[in-house]
Write an enzyme that holds these catalytic residues in place. Structure first.
Site, short mmCIF file in Angstrom:
data_model
loop_
_atom_site.label_atom_id
_atom_site.label_comp_id
_atom_site.label_asym_id
_atom_site.label_seq_id
_atom_site.Cartn_x
_atom_site.Cartn_y
_atom_site.Cartn_z
N HIS A 1 -7.28 -1.78 15.33
CA HIS A 1 -7.36 -1.03 14.08
C HIS A 1 -7.15 -1.96 12.87
O HIS A 1 -7.98 -2.00 11.96
CB HIS A 1 -6.32 0.09 14.09
CG HIS A 1 -6.29 0.91 12.83
ND1 HIS A 1 -6.94 2.11 12.71
CD2 HIS A 1 -5.70 0.68 11.64
CE1 HIS A 1 -6.75 2.59 11.49
NE2 HIS A 1 -5.99 1.73 10.82
N GLN B 1 0.84 -1.20 0.00
CA GLN B 1 0.00 0.00 0.00
C GLN B 1 0.88 1.25 0.00
O GLN B 1 1.89 1.26 0.70
CB GLN B 1 -0.89 0.02 1.26
CG GLN B 1 -2.05 0.99 1.13
CD GLN B 1 -2.91 1.07 2.41
OE1 GLN B 1 -2.53 0.60 3.46
NE2 GLN B 1 -4.06 1.67 2.30
N GLU C 1 -9.86 4.25 6.03
CA GLU C 1 -9.26 4.59 7.33
C GLU C 1 -10.23 5.25 8.30
O GLU C 1 -10.17 4.98 9.51
CB GLU C 1 -8.01 5.46 7.13
CG GLU C 1 -6.90 4.76 6.34
CD GLU C 1 -6.36 3.49 7.01
OE1 GLU C 1 -6.62 3.28 8.21
OE2 GLU C 1 -5.69 2.70 6.31
N PRO D 1 7.98 0.33 8.32
CA PRO D 1 7.72 1.77 8.26
C PRO D 1 6.39 2.22 8.85
O PRO D 1 6.16 3.41 9.04
CB PRO D 1 7.78 2.08 6.76
CG PRO D 1 7.41 0.79 6.09
CD PRO D 1 7.95 -0.29 6.98
N GLU E 1 -2.73 -3.98 7.31
CA GLU E 1 -3.84 -4.93 7.42
C GLU E 1 -3.82 -6.03 6.35
O GLU E 1 -4.86 -6.35 5.77
CB GLU E 1 -5.15 -4.16 7.34
CG GLU E 1 -5.45 -3.46 6.00
CD GLU E 1 -4.92 -2.05 5.87
OE1 GLU E 1 -3.91 -1.72 6.53
OE2 GLU E 1 -5.49 -1.26 5.10
N1 BES Z 1 -3.32 0.80 6.03
C1 BES Z 1 -2.65 1.58 6.99
C2 BES Z 1 -1.20 1.82 6.66
C3 BES Z 1 -0.97 2.55 5.35
C4 BES Z 1 -1.75 3.61 4.97
C5 BES Z 1 0.06 2.16 4.52
C6 BES Z 1 -1.52 4.26 3.75
C7 BES Z 1 0.30 2.80 3.33
C8 BES Z 1 -0.50 3.85 2.94
C9 BES Z 1 -2.75 0.96 8.39
O1 BES Z 1 -3.97 0.35 8.64
C10 BES Z 1 -2.64 2.07 9.39
O2 BES Z 1 -3.47 2.92 9.37
N2 BES Z 1 -1.62 2.03 10.23
C11 BES Z 1 -1.40 3.02 11.27
C12 BES Z 1 -1.81 2.52 12.60
C13 BES Z 1 -3.15 2.91 13.07
C14 BES Z 1 -3.36 2.47 14.50
C15 BES Z 1 -3.54 4.33 12.87
C16 BES Z 1 0.08 3.29 11.36
O3 BES Z 1 0.85 2.56 10.74
O4 BES Z 1 0.47 4.21 12.06
ZN ZN Z 2 -5.54 1.75 8.85
#
Ligand code: BES
Ligand code: ZN
Length: 631
Positions: free
Chosen positions: A325, A171, A348, A296, A301
């Site tokens: 989450h 992603q 999100e 990173p 998910e």
């Molecule tokens: N799907 C996201 C991570 C992401 C978003 C990767 C956009 C690449 C592009 C993941 O579900 C996420 O939101 N992770 C958050 C944690 C969350 C508790 C807010 C993070 O990595 O900080």
């Molecule tokens: Zn997320």
């Protein structure tokens, strides 16, 4: 129009035959035809070259060899396709891939292909010559050692220090750097994979997974449910598996598995709470993979197997809302998917809302309220950074011409979640939950977009009730920047106590005498965020002595504390900060710390010196952002 001279670069002999036969085709980027409705236009994915309305992939058989010496994946991506219009080409996304050969059908008949011009962050379209009745397209390819999705870690960068490690992060649009694929969240495929790795290592994917190593080093995978490309995931390392519940478990390095099993012991409870809220979990197993610290993100998910940072291993289960989450994404995102990155809030915003509902279910409203307030603070910071009139503060985004990674901010997360809370308030929880269940069932295993969601909201919830429509205020939330005028700032009873303690400290009470008993990470984070920008060395030392922030084992506490240490030139924390920055690759922590450092010429020097050392430990997702920031 596609420029055909550059087009030649990717052509083999067979390709030049193709060139002769397709030079009159038109390009997908030509202006909208009059028949195209506004809704079709907004459903179009500007971050993919694929033309799914003409020819679309339905299933992938991936066969790859993982070569740690060369840092290369080599193999074939074999697609079952549907040629919808009888077109003579199918278009895939690629970035940095070497395409060796392309075949059609079971007979493996070689066919022509062409790679189009390279576009920044989008890569190059791979057009494959097909026939009206073509069912199968097999692409033989190789990745580049600097493929942005992949991070190849040497043994020193792992917990065990003995074996190398590989993980992917697809992603938003990085799947195309390790698989030639129709890389749009509006397109779904099922997949099978066969992955060959060094015998000492285990491979896992976003699919059914092995639970232990085998002697051959060859592993097979199956993902039966159709998923979008950004959920393609692979990791290879010295991994062991530990069961948590009957349906849940953890993969981690042997050195980490014990700590992880303690930290995530409640993941089964979360699954039960989530199912109670929004219906049956549709992906069979739910496992976690704990990655090395360079991962990173906090979490990703990937279906059946959430990838998670080891920085949530706080030893007290205090940062597990992150698991709630990623689990919630099994409904919002993985089951019902944003059709384009402009609709990112559908993934999100829904997930943050759902995450807090899960946490409320398990730990109570007081707990969820804390998360809500911290989220509100994040939102305020993002609104400040972007400017509250910025178009990027609308829920529906317009990311055309930009790397989606840049436009994906806390707006989608927090403004999105507050929008849903606002609807919940307007119709009551019971009715809203029923609506959400209905939404997830109606759009299960489909991609959706803002228009489709809003249509559904009108039909199933608002139903012509003008008063209700006014309260929900779609226009204010979705299409306007900033926050609607009637937005109510969230509050938290537990934080009120933290604020009391803070006031008392501000009025001169020594830190050691504050009542901070039973504070969770969230309370500490709130306390640290409240501290004034300017503090004396004595104040910093007083706090540090009482609460041991500099040596905290909690990554959230550390990251927040280091900002104050930088702003107040509190050099006692320097060593710990440098250690943190060279070890941890989570972008959410790195960006504010480097930014605070770079705010003064002195600090910038320090930042650059640390970055030079630490950069080899970061994934491309983090270095792209930091290179730009520190250049
Ligand atoms: N799907 C996201 C991570 C992401 C978003 C990767 C956009 C690449 C592009 C993941 O579900 C996420 O939101 N992770 C958050 C944690 C969350 C508790 C807010 C993070 O990595 O900080
Ligand atoms: Zn997320």
């Amino acid at each position: 129009m596609r420029t055909y001279h550059r087009f030649l670069m990717g052509l083999g002999l067979a390709g030049s035959l193709y060139l002769a036969s397709c030079s009159s085709t038109t390009n997908e980027n030509e202006t909208m035809t009059t028949e195209q409705t506004a809704s079709e236009q907004s459903a179009k994915d500007v971050h993919s070259f694929a033309k799914p309305a003409e020819a679309v992939a339905k299933h992938l058989d991936l066969n790859i060899d993982v070569n740690f010496e060369q840092k290369v994946l080599h193999g074939t991506a074999s697609y079952l396709i549907e040629n919808k219009t009888g077109t003579d080409e199918i278009v895939f996304d690629t970035r940095g891939l070497e395409i060796e050969k392309v075949y059609l059908g079971d007979a493996q008949e070689e066919t022509g292909f062409a790679l189009g011009d390279e576009k920044e962050f989008l890569g190059r379209p791979l057009s494959v010559k097909i026939k009206p009745d073509t069912k199968k397209v097999t692409i033989q390819y190789k990745t580049s050692p600097d493929a942005a999705a992949l991070q190849w870690l040497n043994p020193q960068q792992t917990a065990g220090k003995k074996y190398p490690f590989l993980f992917t992060q697809s992603q938003a649009i990085l799947a195309r750097t390790w698989i030639p694929i129709q890389d749009s969240p509006g397109i779904r495929i099922t997949y099978n994979a066969e992955v060959k790795v060094p015998k000492e290592l285990l491979a896992v994917m976003s699919a059914s997974n092995p639970v232990e190593k085998n002697a051959s080093g060859v592993y097979t995978f199956e993902m039966k449910q159709p998923i979008p490309s950004y959920l393609m995931a692979l990791s290879v390392g010295d991994l062991v598996f530990r069961e948590v519940g009957t349906q849940t478990g953890i993969y981690a390095e042997p050195a980490t598995i014990e700590a992880a099993a303690y930290e995530f012991a409640e993941m089964d409870k979360m699954l039960v709470a989530a199912e109670k809220l929004y219906g049956k979990y549709r992906w069979d197993r739910y496992d976690l993979l704990v990655l090395p610290p360079s991962f990173p993100f906090g979490g990703m998910e990937n279906p059946r197997l959430t990838f998670v940072t080891p920085t949530v291993l706080a030893k007290d289960r205090s940062l597990t809302s992150l698991i709630a989450h990623e689990l919630a994404h099994s409904w919002s995102g993985n089951l019902v998917t944003n059709g384009t990155w402009n609709d990112f809030w559908l993934n999100e915003g829904f997930t943050v809302y759902f995450e807090r509902r899960i946490m409320e279910e398990i730990y109570g409203k007081d707990y969820a309220d804390m998360l809500n307030v911290l989220g509100y603070q994040d939102l305020m910071n993002t609104l400040n950074d972007l400017g509250k009139d910025s178009q990027d503060t609308r829920l529906k985004l317009d990311l055309e011409g930009r790397d989606p990674d840049e436009g994906l901010t806390d707006i989608a997360y927090e403004k999105g979640s507050f929008f849903l809370q606002n609807i919940e308030k307007a119709v009551g929880r019971e009715r809203f939950d029923e609506f959400l269940n209905n939404y997830f069932n109606t759009f299960a295993f489909q991609s959706t977009n803002t228009d489709k969601f809003l249509d559904f909201l009108q039909k199933e919830l608002i139903k012509g009730d003008e008063e209700l429509a006014k309260k929900i205020n779609v226009d204010g939330w979705v299409y306007s920047p900033g926050l609607p005028a009637d937005f109510k700032v969230p509050t938290s009873a537990r934080f009120a106590k933290v604020e009391e303690a803070f006031q008392s400290w501000k009025n001169g009470t020594p830190a050691a005498q504050l009542s901070t008993k039973d504070w969770s990470s969230h309370e500490w984070l709130h306390f640290i965020r409240m501290l004034p920008e300017q503090m004396s060395q004595e104040q910093m030392a007083d706090l540090d002595k009482a609460f041991n922030f500099t040596n905290s084992g909690n990554s959230e506490v550390l990251a927040a504390w280091f900002i104050h240490a930088i702003q107040n030139n509190y050099t006692t924390a320097d060593e710990a900060m440098e250690q943190f920055l060279t070890n941890v690759g989570r972008r959410k922590f790195l960006v504010p710390i480097y930014k605070a450092l770079a705010a003064t010429p002195e600090g910038k020097k320090k930042a650059l010196a640390i970055y030079a050392k630490a950069r080899p430990n970061y994934h491309a997702v983090s270095t792209v952002t930091l290179d730009e920031m520190l250049k």
